[in-house]
Design an enzyme around this catalytic site. Structure first.
Site, PDB file in Angstrom:
ATOM      1  N   SER A 159       0.809  -1.073  -0.070  1.00 25.45           N
ATOM      2  CA  SER A 159       0.102  -0.143  -0.141  1.00 25.45           C
ATOM      3  C   SER A 159       0.872   1.393   0.017  1.00 25.45           C
ATOM      4  O   SER A 159       1.963   1.139   0.522  1.00 25.45           O
ATOM      5  CB  SER A 159      -0.699  -0.024   1.315  1.00 25.45           C
ATOM      6  OG  SER A 159      -1.590   1.209   1.398  1.00 25.45           O
ATOM      7  N   TYR A 185      -0.346  -0.265  10.356  1.00 22.17           N
ATOM      8  CA  TYR A 185      -0.691  -0.608   9.077  1.00 22.17           C
ATOM      9  C   TYR A 185       0.354  -0.426   8.254  1.00 22.17           C
ATOM     10  O   TYR A 185       0.806  -1.174   7.170  1.00 22.17           O
ATOM     11  CB  TYR A 185      -2.128   0.020   8.669  1.00 22.17           C
ATOM     12  CG  TYR A 185      -2.442  -0.338   7.359  1.00 22.17           C
ATOM     13  CD1 TYR A 185      -2.697  -1.705   6.989  1.00 22.17           C
ATOM     14  CD2 TYR A 185      -2.253   0.545   6.302  1.00 22.17           C
ATOM     15  CE1 TYR A 185      -3.181  -1.949   5.710  1.00 22.17           C
ATOM     16  CE2 TYR A 185      -2.794   0.351   5.022  1.00 22.17           C
ATOM     17  CZ  TYR A 185      -2.918  -1.002   4.549  1.00 22.17           C
ATOM     18  OH  TYR A 185      -3.677  -1.538   3.225  1.00 22.17           O
TER      19      TYR A 185
END
Length: 315
Positions: A159, A185
């Protein structure tokens, strides 16, 4: 490293367009998280090109519904279901033990985003345990099957959020610092890229390559822990930092870069790189585009591999 890989593809390209003219008959693929979000469309595209596809999923019923839908839309009935909970070491071990024969494509797609603090039964922070360690255990466990194939590829879905945090080796599990769901994350997504770097180095003699990618912004169940207000705040922050307005992709477009990395002839023998919108990314230029240098650092990649092995062995 050779020149950066560029293609005619872009943000609107779909997985089916990437696979146009590519025949995967006789090839075998696993897609983790294959029953939701871009995992479904990644699996559908691979199946549409003739591959045998195993959906590695936590919810078997959802997997069966997805498999039936993929067969109905592609005519390919070689769609399998494999129960897999990436946060459960025993589940990963059982999946690996149940795999027979060579494996051509492993798409490490499943993940959790910006979740509240939670730990596995082994005491590991959930996002790192799921997004990185579970996939690390799966890929290393399937190494022999990958080596038995001809030019196997491991796809790591990362990501743009990887740029929020390197892997903080001094406190990976947030045991001594305040927990931040986005830092956790980001750390796990950096780990996905570093895995691709080190897997390619270690497994090159086996003909295995691994690349990482940013699929783009897609509204899926992945964002179940993120409110609409928070998403809008992220969009505003990105524009303030000089990025273009965040453009949401369809799931078919979101799966395109995964499928590109998994199948494109342009990537034959090439690994350890990071892609976005079906092109190799350059240096980070804003909140949405580019790759952080720490995510491609070979020394950090080697260190993470060692630490990952220790975490899995010692918990």
């Amino acid at each position: 490293m050779s020149a950066r890989i560029t293609t005619p593809y872009g943000i609107t390209t779909t997985a089916a367009e990437v696979l146009d003219g590519i025949d995967l008959t006789g090839r075998r693929a696993i897609v983790t998280g294959g029953a939701s979000g871009i995992g479904v469309e990644t699996a559908r595209a691979l199946a549409g090109a003739g591959a045998e596809v195993t959906l590695a999923v936590r919810d078997r019923a959802a997997g069966e519904r997805t498999a039936a839908d993929i067969t109905a839309t592609t005519g390919n009935d070689a769609i399998r279901i494999g129960p897999l909970d990436l946060a459960d070491r025993a589940s990963v071990a059982a999946f690996v033990a149940g795999w027979q024969g060579p494996l051509d494509i492993l798409v490490n797609n499943a993940g959790v985003m910006a979740a509240p603090l939670s730990r596995t039964p082994d005491g590991l922070e959930l996002q790192f345990a799921t997004n990185h360690l579970g996939h690390f255990a799966l890929a290393t466990g399937l190494h022999r099957a990958l080596a038995a194939a001809d030019g196997a590829r491991v796809v790591s879905v990362s990501s743009s959020a990887h740029r929020r945090s390197p892997v903080v080796f001094d406190d990976i599990q947030f045991e001594h610092r305040a927990y931040d769901p986005w830092l956790a994350y980001g750390q796990s997504k950096t780990a996905n890229v570093l895995f691709a770097v080190e897997a390619t180095r270690r497994w090159a003699d086996d003909g295995i390559t691994s690349n990482a990618l940013m699929p783009g912004g897609i509204r899926t169940n992945l964002q179940r822990h993120v409110s609409d207000a928070e998403l809008e705040a992220l969009r505003a922050r990105a524009q303030t930092a000089g990025a273009a307005p965040l453009r949401w992709k369809t799931v078919e477009q979101g799966a395109a870069t995964s499928v590109f990395v998994a199948t494109s002839p342009l990537l034959k023998g090439i690994g350890g790189r990071y892609f976005e919108d079906c092109n190799e990314a350059g240096e980070a230029v804003n909140a949405q585009h580019g790759v952080a240098s720490f995510a491609l650092d070979s020394e950090l990649a080697e260190r993470l591999w060692a630490v990952s092995g220790e975490l899995l062995a010692g918990r």
